[in-house]
Design an enzyme around this catalytic site. Structure first.
Site, PDB file in Angstrom:
ATOM      1  N   GLU A  77       2.451  24.949 -13.727  1.00  0.00           N
ATOM      2  CA  GLU A  77       3.683  25.657 -13.371  1.00  0.00           C
ATOM      3  C   GLU A  77       4.568  25.777 -14.601  1.00  0.00           C
ATOM      4  O   GLU A  77       4.737  24.810 -15.362  1.00  0.00           O
ATOM      5  CB  GLU A  77       4.482  24.934 -12.276  1.00  0.00           C
ATOM      6  CG  GLU A  77       3.941  25.121 -10.890  1.00  0.00           C
ATOM      7  CD  GLU A  77       4.832  24.517  -9.812  1.00  0.00           C
ATOM      8  OE1 GLU A  77       6.074  24.567  -9.956  1.00  0.00           O
ATOM      9  OE2 GLU A  77       4.270  23.991  -8.832  1.00  0.00           O
ATOM     10  N   ASN A 104       0.979  17.833  -5.546  1.00  0.00           N
ATOM     11  CA  ASN A 104       1.933  18.522  -6.414  1.00  0.00           C
ATOM     12  C   ASN A 104       3.206  17.695  -6.549  1.00  0.00           C
ATOM     13  O   ASN A 104       3.830  17.310  -5.550  1.00  0.00           O
ATOM     14  CB  ASN A 104       2.313  19.888  -5.824  1.00  0.00           C
ATOM     15  CG  ASN A 104       3.312  20.609  -6.710  1.00  0.00           C
ATOM     16  OD1 ASN A 104       2.981  21.033  -7.805  1.00  0.00           O
ATOM     17  ND2 ASN A 104       4.555  20.726  -6.262  1.00  0.00           N
ATOM     18  N   GLU A 105       3.602  17.414  -7.783  1.00  0.00           N
ATOM     19  CA  GLU A 105       4.879  16.782  -8.080  1.00  0.00           C
ATOM     20  C   GLU A 105       5.257  15.645  -7.109  1.00  0.00           C
ATOM     21  O   GLU A 105       6.245  15.763  -6.370  1.00  0.00           O
ATOM     22  CB  GLU A 105       6.002  17.817  -8.102  1.00  0.00           C
ATOM     23  CG  GLU A 105       5.781  18.909  -9.117  1.00  0.00           C
ATOM     24  CD  GLU A 105       7.068  19.635  -9.535  1.00  0.00           C
ATOM     25  OE1 GLU A 105       8.145  19.282  -9.030  1.00  0.00           O
ATOM     26  OE2 GLU A 105       6.973  20.542 -10.371  1.00  0.00           O
ATOM     27  N   HIS A 112      13.988  24.639  10.534  1.00  0.00           N
ATOM     28  CA  HIS A 112      14.521  25.079  11.824  1.00  0.00           C
ATOM     29  C   HIS A 112      15.743  24.277  12.248  1.00  0.00           C
ATOM     30  O   HIS A 112      16.292  24.495  13.324  1.00  0.00           O
ATOM     31  CB  HIS A 112      13.411  25.047  12.889  1.00  0.00           C
ATOM     32  CG  HIS A 112      12.374  26.108  12.673  1.00  0.00           C
ATOM     33  ND1 HIS A 112      11.020  25.878  12.708  1.00  0.00           N
ATOM     34  CD2 HIS A 112      12.510  27.417  12.350  1.00  0.00           C
ATOM     35  CE1 HIS A 112      10.370  27.001  12.436  1.00  0.00           C
ATOM     36  NE2 HIS A 112      11.251  27.942  12.215  1.00  0.00           N
ATOM     37  N   ARG A 162      -3.889  29.531  -8.752  1.00  0.00           N
ATOM     38  CA  ARG A 162      -3.587  28.222  -8.154  1.00  0.00           C
ATOM     39  C   ARG A 162      -2.876  28.442  -6.826  1.00  0.00           C
ATOM     40  O   ARG A 162      -1.828  29.089  -6.765  1.00  0.00           O
ATOM     41  CB  ARG A 162      -2.672  27.410  -9.085  1.00  0.00           C
ATOM     42  CG  ARG A 162      -2.273  26.085  -8.471  1.00  0.00           C
ATOM     43  CD  ARG A 162      -1.214  25.333  -9.280  1.00  0.00           C
ATOM     44  NE  ARG A 162      -0.865  24.134  -8.536  1.00  0.00           N
ATOM     45  CZ  ARG A 162       0.329  23.564  -8.531  1.00  0.00           C
ATOM     46  NH1 ARG A 162       1.316  24.054  -9.247  1.00  0.00           N
ATOM     47  NH2 ARG A 162       0.549  22.501  -7.812  1.00  0.00           N
ATOM     48  N   ASN A 192       3.444  20.488 -14.776  1.00  0.00           N
ATOM     49  CA  ASN A 192       4.451  21.495 -14.420  1.00  0.00           C
ATOM     50  C   ASN A 192       5.635  21.277 -15.347  1.00  0.00           C
ATOM     51  O   ASN A 192       6.201  20.179 -15.370  1.00  0.00           O
ATOM     52  CB  ASN A 192       4.944  21.305 -12.973  1.00  0.00           C
ATOM     53  CG  ASN A 192       3.880  21.604 -11.932  1.00  0.00           C
ATOM     54  OD1 ASN A 192       2.757  21.977 -12.274  1.00  0.00           O
ATOM     55  ND2 ASN A 192       4.237  21.451 -10.672  1.00  0.00           N
ATOM     56  N   TYR A 226       9.232  23.218 -16.954  1.00  0.00           N
ATOM     57  CA  TYR A 226      10.111  24.389 -16.932  1.00  0.00           C
ATOM     58  C   TYR A 226      11.247  24.324 -17.938  1.00  0.00           C
ATOM     59  O   TYR A 226      11.782  25.346 -18.316  1.00  0.00           O
ATOM     60  CB  TYR A 226      10.778  24.498 -15.547  1.00  0.00           C
ATOM     61  CG  TYR A 226       9.897  24.919 -14.420  1.00  0.00           C
ATOM     62  CD1 TYR A 226       9.132  24.002 -13.702  1.00  0.00           C
ATOM     63  CD2 TYR A 226       9.858  26.253 -14.029  1.00  0.00           C
ATOM     64  CE1 TYR A 226       8.348  24.404 -12.639  1.00  0.00           C
ATOM     65  CE2 TYR A 226       9.083  26.662 -12.954  1.00  0.00           C
ATOM     66  CZ  TYR A 226       8.327  25.729 -12.258  1.00  0.00           C
ATOM     67  OH  TYR A 226       7.552  26.136 -11.202  1.00  0.00           O
ATOM     68  N   HIS A 268       0.991  20.306  -1.261  1.00  0.00           N
ATOM     69  CA  HIS A 268       2.195  20.842  -1.919  1.00  0.00           C
ATOM     70  C   HIS A 268       3.350  20.722  -0.916  1.00  0.00           C
ATOM     71  O   HIS A 268       3.907  21.723  -0.459  1.00  0.00           O
ATOM     72  CB  HIS A 268       1.953  22.287  -2.362  1.00  0.00           C
ATOM     73  CG  HIS A 268       2.883  22.760  -3.449  1.00  0.00           C
ATOM     74  ND1 HIS A 268       2.447  23.280  -4.648  1.00  0.00           N
ATOM     75  CD2 HIS A 268       4.237  22.796  -3.535  1.00  0.00           C
ATOM     76  CE1 HIS A 268       3.478  23.624  -5.406  1.00  0.00           C
ATOM     77  NE2 HIS A 268       4.590  23.342  -4.744  1.00  0.00           N
ATOM     78  N   GLN A 275       5.316  28.188   0.805  1.00  0.00           N
ATOM     79  CA  GLN A 275       6.225  29.145   0.181  1.00  0.00           C
ATOM     80  C   GLN A 275       5.789  30.601   0.342  1.00  0.00           C
ATOM     81  O   GLN A 275       6.608  31.502   0.182  1.00  0.00           O
ATOM     82  CB  GLN A 275       6.381  28.805  -1.310  1.00  0.00           C
ATOM     83  CG  GLN A 275       7.077  27.461  -1.511  1.00  0.00           C
ATOM     84  CD  GLN A 275       7.212  27.077  -2.964  1.00  0.00           C
ATOM     85  OE1 GLN A 275       6.300  26.505  -3.539  1.00  0.00           O
ATOM     86  NE2 GLN A 275       8.335  27.394  -3.570  1.00  0.00           N
ATOM     87  N   ASP A 279       8.794  30.895   7.969  1.00  0.00           N
ATOM     88  CA  ASP A 279       8.005  31.307   9.139  1.00  0.00           C
ATOM     89  C   ASP A 279       7.083  32.483   8.814  1.00  0.00           C
ATOM     90  O   ASP A 279       5.941  32.536   9.265  1.00  0.00           O
ATOM     91  CB  ASP A 279       8.924  31.727  10.296  1.00  0.00           C
ATOM     92  CG  ASP A 279       9.650  30.542  10.924  1.00  0.00           C
ATOM     93  OD1 ASP A 279       9.444  29.399  10.463  1.00  0.00           O
ATOM     94  OD2 ASP A 279      10.422  30.767  11.877  1.00  0.00           O
TER      95      ASP A 279
HETATM   96  C1  LIG Z   1      10.989  17.106 -13.435  1.00  0.00           C
HETATM   97  C2  LIG Z   1      12.332  16.474 -13.263  1.00  0.00           C
HETATM   98  C3  LIG Z   1      12.493  15.241 -14.062  1.00  0.00           C
HETATM   99  C4  LIG Z   1      13.854  14.682 -13.912  1.00  0.00           C
HETATM  100  C5  LIG Z   1      14.476  14.413 -15.236  1.00  0.00           C
HETATM  101  C6  LIG Z   1      15.939  14.256 -15.174  1.00  0.00           C
HETATM  102  C7  LIG Z   1      16.575  15.466 -15.718  1.00  0.00           C
HETATM  103  C8  LIG Z   1      17.763  15.868 -14.926  1.00  0.00           C
HETATM  104  C9  LIG Z   1      17.666  17.272 -14.391  1.00  0.00           C
HETATM  105  C10 LIG Z   1      17.431  17.276 -12.915  1.00  0.00           C
HETATM  106  C11 LIG Z   1      16.730  18.490 -12.424  1.00  0.00           C
HETATM  107  C12 LIG Z   1      15.836  18.186 -11.309  1.00  0.00           C
HETATM  108  C13 LIG Z   1      15.416  19.411 -10.577  1.00  0.00           C
HETATM  109  C14 LIG Z   1      14.038  19.762 -10.942  1.00  0.00           C
HETATM  110  C15 LIG Z   1      13.387  20.590 -10.248  1.00  0.00           C
HETATM  111  C16 LIG Z   1      12.036  21.075 -10.614  1.00  0.00           C
HETATM  112  O1  LIG Z   1      11.311  20.206 -11.393  1.00  0.00           O
HETATM  113  C17 LIG Z   1      11.286  21.427  -9.368  1.00  0.00           C
HETATM  114  N1  LIG Z   1      11.935  22.455  -8.564  1.00  0.00           N
HETATM  115  C18 LIG Z   1       9.950  21.872  -9.735  1.00  0.00           C
HETATM  116  O2  LIG Z   1       9.184  22.045  -8.549  1.00  0.00           O
HETATM  117  C19 LIG Z   1       8.419  23.189  -8.543  1.00  0.00           C
HETATM  118  O3  LIG Z   1       9.356  24.178  -8.710  1.00  0.00           O
HETATM  119  C20 LIG Z   1       9.063  25.503  -8.478  1.00  0.00           C
HETATM  120  C21 LIG Z   1      10.356  26.255  -8.747  1.00  0.00           C
HETATM  121  O4  LIG Z   1      11.434  25.474  -8.401  1.00  0.00           O
HETATM  122  C22 LIG Z   1       8.460  25.671  -7.100  1.00  0.00           C
HETATM  123  O5  LIG Z   1       9.368  25.711  -6.087  1.00  0.00           O
HETATM  124  C23 LIG Z   1       7.336  24.680  -6.828  1.00  0.00           C
HETATM  125  O6  LIG Z   1       6.975  24.668  -5.472  1.00  0.00           O
HETATM  126  C24 LIG Z   1       7.607  23.281  -7.252  1.00  0.00           C
HETATM  127  O7  LIG Z   1       6.340  22.660  -7.421  1.00  0.00           O
END
Ligand SMILES: CCCCCCCCCCCCC/C=C/[C@@H](O)[C@@H](N)CO[C@@H]1O[C@H](CO)[C@H](O)[C@H](O)[C@H]1O
Length: 467
Positions: free
Chosen positions: A374, A164-165, A38, A75, A305, A307, A120, A18, A50
């Site tokens: 995160e 990661n995730e 790409h 991190r 992580n 959010y 990641h 990223q 890129d």
């Molecule tokens: C954690 C999801 C559990 C699913 C539970 C169901 C709930 C429904 C809602 C669906 C939403 C799913 C989309 C979730 C996305 C984020 O968890 C994901 N983008 C997190 O990834 C990290 O996000 C950062 C910002 O987006 C960043 O890009 C990073 O690289 C990622 O590690």
């Protein structure tokens, strides 16, 4: 005013693909993201990583910003194919090793502790050609990679994150098609990927434990993404649905590591539906007892992580048809209309949710130590006066502080997502998570503080929530 405890570490987070750019420089091999971006149509604004923030060349400037913010930890992730071009140990790229050694040295010079993610999402393309996270041998490849990383960087790094995730990799990359490699294998791929990511994590953990831990003294954990899950009503059906949502999304990747084996509800439901679908076996691979023992306990702490929050309700069993993890799970998710929305469709603000979640995770997994790796907010491009981000961060950090001080949860660190605006995967540069703006139009990738960066700097200096 409540203060964050002395040992609490503030920081910021990024990931290699990223921010780094330098996608084909100095001997780096291709990753699945280099190829995915790409191919026309995969990224909403047809952009690529890129160049991204050009941190491959500008890392000293990034560290200067971190220093100015006053953070304790940073991190970042290592791009596997930058140090091992095809992902295997038969070729080590010294220029890649040097890049990360220089970055770490720059951090340590400024008293900033690195917290390093091994993976990641940027799998070397060569390994994807062999099946990627669906290949049962991927754990061995990952183990070899981890060993190279620990050998070269281990003397300077005390906090490691293996993957990661894995949820995102497996659900959206192999189960779905919104992340590379976009396999869309929703009924089978997600589970096989989960099985292999857990084994890969455990392999790396055991290698560290056996070969490095005594000398290097670091800690290793996987990474768990989780929203706060609320049940829509107090009915038994909705409460059970909430548990199912947690176990199918979080437990699938955490239970084997923190408690042993898959969550029972996942084992039972996938076996049952697989049978009705005509399979002679469960679509969820079975761990052997030997594997369970090998995986169980492979954590020194927990990285979270988080959010947003989501409200879960029960839904009628889907008719037997095309196998899908969503039918296996049988839940519906929604948002509270009062929760503020961001530039990302999934990201809503519910500050108390993080405190509930920390208590829930503590009780469920008792990990000893938690680092929030995160948490952050997205806006559309070009907003320097990001008051909504400040409001979000203030709410979340205030609840994290309460979880620590009032509830006694051992959260020892927080790395905000993200230090810089960066390449937001399939959303390209249309969603901005940085507290520092990056001008992607300028060859210099000029960095400019947003209001949130100024605010975070004051918070770190005061070690308490500031206005
Ligand atoms: C954690 C999801 C559990 C699913 C539970 C169901 C709930 C429904 C809602 C669906 C939403 C799913 C989309 C979730 C996305 C984020 O968890 C994901 N983008 C997190 O990834 C990290 O996000 C950062 C910002 O987006 C960043 O890009 C990073 O690289 C990622 O590690």
């Amino acid at each position: 005013e409540k203060q964050f405890p002395d040992g609490f570490k503030f920081g910021a987070a990024t990931a290699a693909y990223q921010i780094e750019g330098g996608w084909d420089e100095d001997g780096k091999g291709l990753s699945i993201w280099d190829n995915f971006v790409h191919e026309a149509g995969n990224i909403v604004d047809d952009s690529t990583g890129d160049v991204a923030c050009d941190s491959y060349h500008k890392y000293r400037e990034d560290v200067a910003i971190l220093k100015d913010l006053g953070v304790d930890i940073y991190r970042f992730s290592i791009a596997w194919s930058r140090i091992m071009p095809n992902g295997t140990p038969n070729e080590i790229n010294q220029a890649g090793i040097d890049y990360y050694l220089n970055l770490i040295a720059e951090l340590l010079l400024h008293d900033i502790e690195p917290i390093v993610t091994l993976y990641h999402w940027d799998l070397p393309q060569y390994l994807e050609n062999l099946g990627g996270w669906l290949n049962p041998q991927i754990a061995d490849y990952f183990g070899d990679y981890a060993r190279v990383v620990f050998e070269h960087f281990g003397p300077y790094v005390k906090y490691w994150i293996t993957l990661n995730e894995p949820l995102a990799t497996c659900l959206s990359g192999y189960g779905g098609d919104s992340l590379a490699p976009a396999k869309g294998l929703v009924g089978d791929g997600t589970y096989q990927c989960a099985y292999n990511t857990i084994k890969a994590h455990a392999k790396a953990y055991r290698i560290y434990e056996k070969e490095f831990k005594q000398e290097q003294g670091g800690k290793v954990a996987s990474n768990i993404p989780s929203p706060m899950f609320y049940s829509k009503t107090d009915s038994i059906e909705d409460i059970e649905a909430r548990e199912r949502a947690f176990e199918f999304n979080v437990g699938l990747y955490a239970h084997a590591i923190y408690r042993g084996n898959w969550p029972q509800i996942v084992i039972d439901r996938v076996a049952n539906r697989s049978k009705l679908e005509g399979y002679s076996f469960s679509r969820l691979p079975q761990f052997t007892q030997e594997e369970i023992d090998y995986i169980n306990g492979t954590f020194d702490y927990l990285t979270l992580n988080s959010y947003f929050s989501t409200i879960v309700e029960h839904t009628e069993e889907a008719p037997i048809g095309t196998p899908s993890i969503y039918s296996d799970q049988s839940t519906l998710s929604s948002s509270d209309p009062s929760w503020p929305t961001s530039a990302s469709s999934w990201l809503v603000s519910d500050p108390p949710g993080i405190r509930y979640l920390l208590n829930y995770i503590q009780e469920k997994y008792n990990p000893g130590e938690i680092v929030i790796t995160e948490n952050g907010w997205s806006t559309v491009p070009g907003i320097l006066n990001d008051e909504d981000r400040v409001t979000y961060l203030k709410g979340y950090l205030s609840n994290i502080l309460d979880a620590v001080v009032e509830d006694g949860i051992n959260v020892t660190g927080y790395t905000l997502w993200s230090l810089l605006d960066n390449f937001e995967w399939s959303q390209g540069y249309t969603q901005r998570f940085g507290i520092v703006d990056v001008d992607f139009e300028s060859p210099n990738r000029t960095r400019t503080y947003k209001s949130s960066a100024e605010w975070y700097k004051r918070l770190i200096a005061a070690r308490q929530i500031v206005d």
